[in-house]
Enzyme design. Structure first.
Site, PDB file in Angstrom:
ATOM      1  N   HIS A   1      -7.439  -5.879   1.029  1.00  0.00           N
ATOM      2  CA  HIS A   1      -6.249  -5.065   1.297  1.00  0.00           C
ATOM      3  C   HIS A   1      -5.483  -5.547   2.532  1.00  0.00           C
ATOM      4  O   HIS A   1      -4.516  -4.912   2.945  1.00  0.00           O
ATOM      5  CB  HIS A   1      -6.700  -3.608   1.501  1.00  0.00           C
ATOM      6  CG  HIS A   1      -5.622  -2.575   1.270  1.00  0.00           C
ATOM      7  ND1 HIS A   1      -5.053  -2.368   0.042  1.00  0.00           N
ATOM      8  CD2 HIS A   1      -5.001  -1.696   2.112  1.00  0.00           C
ATOM      9  CE1 HIS A   1      -4.143  -1.398   0.127  1.00  0.00           C
ATOM     10  NE2 HIS A   1      -4.082  -0.980   1.380  1.00  0.00           N
TER      11      HIS A   1
ATOM     12  N   ASP B   1     -10.103  -5.566  -3.294  1.00  0.00           N
ATOM     13  CA  ASP B   1      -9.509  -4.547  -2.416  1.00  0.00           C
ATOM     14  C   ASP B   1     -10.433  -3.328  -2.343  1.00  0.00           C
ATOM     15  O   ASP B   1     -10.779  -2.743  -3.378  1.00  0.00           O
ATOM     16  CB  ASP B   1      -8.147  -4.162  -3.002  1.00  0.00           C
ATOM     17  CG  ASP B   1      -7.329  -3.274  -2.088  1.00  0.00           C
ATOM     18  OD1 ASP B   1      -7.893  -2.359  -1.453  1.00  0.00           O
ATOM     19  OD2 ASP B   1      -6.106  -3.485  -2.027  1.00  0.00           O
TER      20      ASP B   1
ATOM     21  N   SER C   1       0.835  -1.189   0.000  1.00  0.00           N
ATOM     22  CA  SER C   1       0.000   0.000   0.000  1.00  0.00           C
ATOM     23  C   SER C   1       0.885   1.261   0.000  1.00  0.00           C
ATOM     24  O   SER C   1       1.658   1.452  -0.939  1.00  0.00           O
ATOM     25  CB  SER C   1      -0.963  -0.052   1.189  1.00  0.00           C
ATOM     26  OG  SER C   1      -1.971   0.916   1.069  1.00  0.00           O
TER      27      SER C   1
END
Lengths: 278, 278
Positions: A256, A223, A147
């Site tokens: 995620h 995600d 991320s």
């Protein structure tokens, strides 16, 4: 540096060190996994740096990803820093996406951030210099992250030809100058001049990267941040236009979280081990 | 029951369910890992129950042990309950080793605990009945756990011949009637009559277990609780005297943490998969 955690793990040691960072002007903790191969006389192993995402510190990756098993198989040292400067002297902000836990791997130039928020220099220069002086490693380096940390890994590799043998990312923020997380953070840390932001945007950097280091990205199809904050197709289009090699693997259903990272981190470790030991 | 978490993981799903427990008189969460094999039409897979240790809830094992990889390899479903009743109506105590997060897998008989603290009946009967009614499983069961949960797993298996195909434990409290954690908890939950405590003590139960189900235990040699709370040699001596098969593997250097569990949980999953699929 001082060792503050030391735990047997997959035949090696999961450690945490504390040191005074000159670059950040504060005390920092970082995690080191030493595989069993580090124990040999005169051993010098390669290092994979892992950059974590928003809200994380040096603990998330080492407790949740399960990467030690693969590092032990391949004989690779893992180094996982914190995600921002820390301590009472360090400015912070409301919200999880600015200030502590959200350094975005940039060198801040705007106030009140410029004194401490220099995570780019920390992860690219100061921390590796410390690691290479104090631990049984050599100068073979690779870098990965998740991320915000996937953004950091891509930027570090694209800006520093020859410094990393390989780079990969999970669910990276590939175009921070075009998405809300990046616009908020870069606006604060770097000020209003959007031209200056481009030095920390993988989609911009890939257009003229002097070294065509292949980029490996895994992205969950389920995600929750895919369409708003991550937008991997922006990097894909830029890489294709620039002839920069990119493998973007969409993983249907994955979100995620660290469950996604754990599921595929073995493949990333194998990828990096091949490059590091070539 | 209601599904409150659902995340792709190693080709399957890491879920968390919430339900109303009649036995405990409260709402409980429990974790379920469904490997990819659970997706087939009419699939019925065996289940490994995992009992966690002091201070844990249903999250610790699923976020830190890395067991999903092995469950996916072997086609075994993992079920990890919480460690005590929960909620504002449930009595609690000062300290981490009594009350919430510290149910010790007994049916309490003393006040104020007797109404809610019935974790033995919950993990041995109520939860498996729910799992077997609602999920793609059959009645092949194994059980494992850590520390207080290792105690719970050994007791559940020793008291219920034929109910489990295999049992294992990491760093279990093998003789709770002889160590401070157990004396405090059993004194509170079961009252002062130490004879009544023996029904929940693996070292006592192994003396007359009607079924000689082999016991598999991994114990870290660097465990900070080894000599005060765990004392595996007490079970070893009792098992030897009773002719009950026990494999006790001492692991030098390993401590009481999930880094230890993660390092060897693959071997435990393989052990249980062999028994479950025999």
């Amino acid at each position: 540096m001082e060792r503050i955690e030391h735990r047997a793990c997959f035949g090696g040691w999961q450690d945490v060190y504390r040191h005074r960072s000159q670059v950040l002007g504060c005390t920092m903790d970082f995690a080191v996994y030493l595989p069993p191969q580090a124990d040999g006389p005169g051993a010098r192993l390669p290092v994979l740096y892992w950059l974590s995402g928003l809200t994380c510190n040096e603990q998330n990756f080492i407790t949740k990803a399960g990467a030690q098993r693969y590092a032990a198989e391949h004989g690779v040292i893992l180094v996982a820093p914190d995600t921002s400067p820390r301590g009472d002297d360090v400015p912070d902000a409301e919200g999880y996406d600015l200030g502590k836990g959200a350094g975005f791997y940039v060198n801040a130039t705007a106030q009140p951030w410029a004194r401490h928020y220099r995570m780019y220099d920390y992860v690219v220069h100061e921390l590796p210099a410390l690691v290479e002086a104090e631990l049984p490693v050599d100068d073979r380096r690779s870098i990965s992250g998740h991320s915000m940390g996937g953004h950091g890994a891509l930027v570090a590799a694209l800006r520093n030809p020859g410094r990393y043998r390989s780079v990969s990312a999970f669910s990276p923020i590939v175009a921070p100058t075009q998405v809300p997380w990046g616009e908020k953070a870069f606006g604060a840390y770097l000020g209003p001049d959007r031209e200056a932001w481009k030095a920390y945007d993988a989609t911009e950097l890939v257009k003229s990267a002097p070294e065509k280091l292949p980029l490996l990205i895994d992205q969950g199809g389920g995600d929750e941040f895919l369409d708003t904050q991550l937008r991997p197709q922006l990097l894909q289009a830029a890489a294709e236009a620039a002839g920069h090699p990119l493998t973007l693997r969409m993983r249907p259903g994955y979100d995620h979280s660290y469950y996604f990272i754990a599921s595929f981190v073995g493949e990333h470790l194998a990828h990096h081990a091949r490059a590091l030991q070539a």
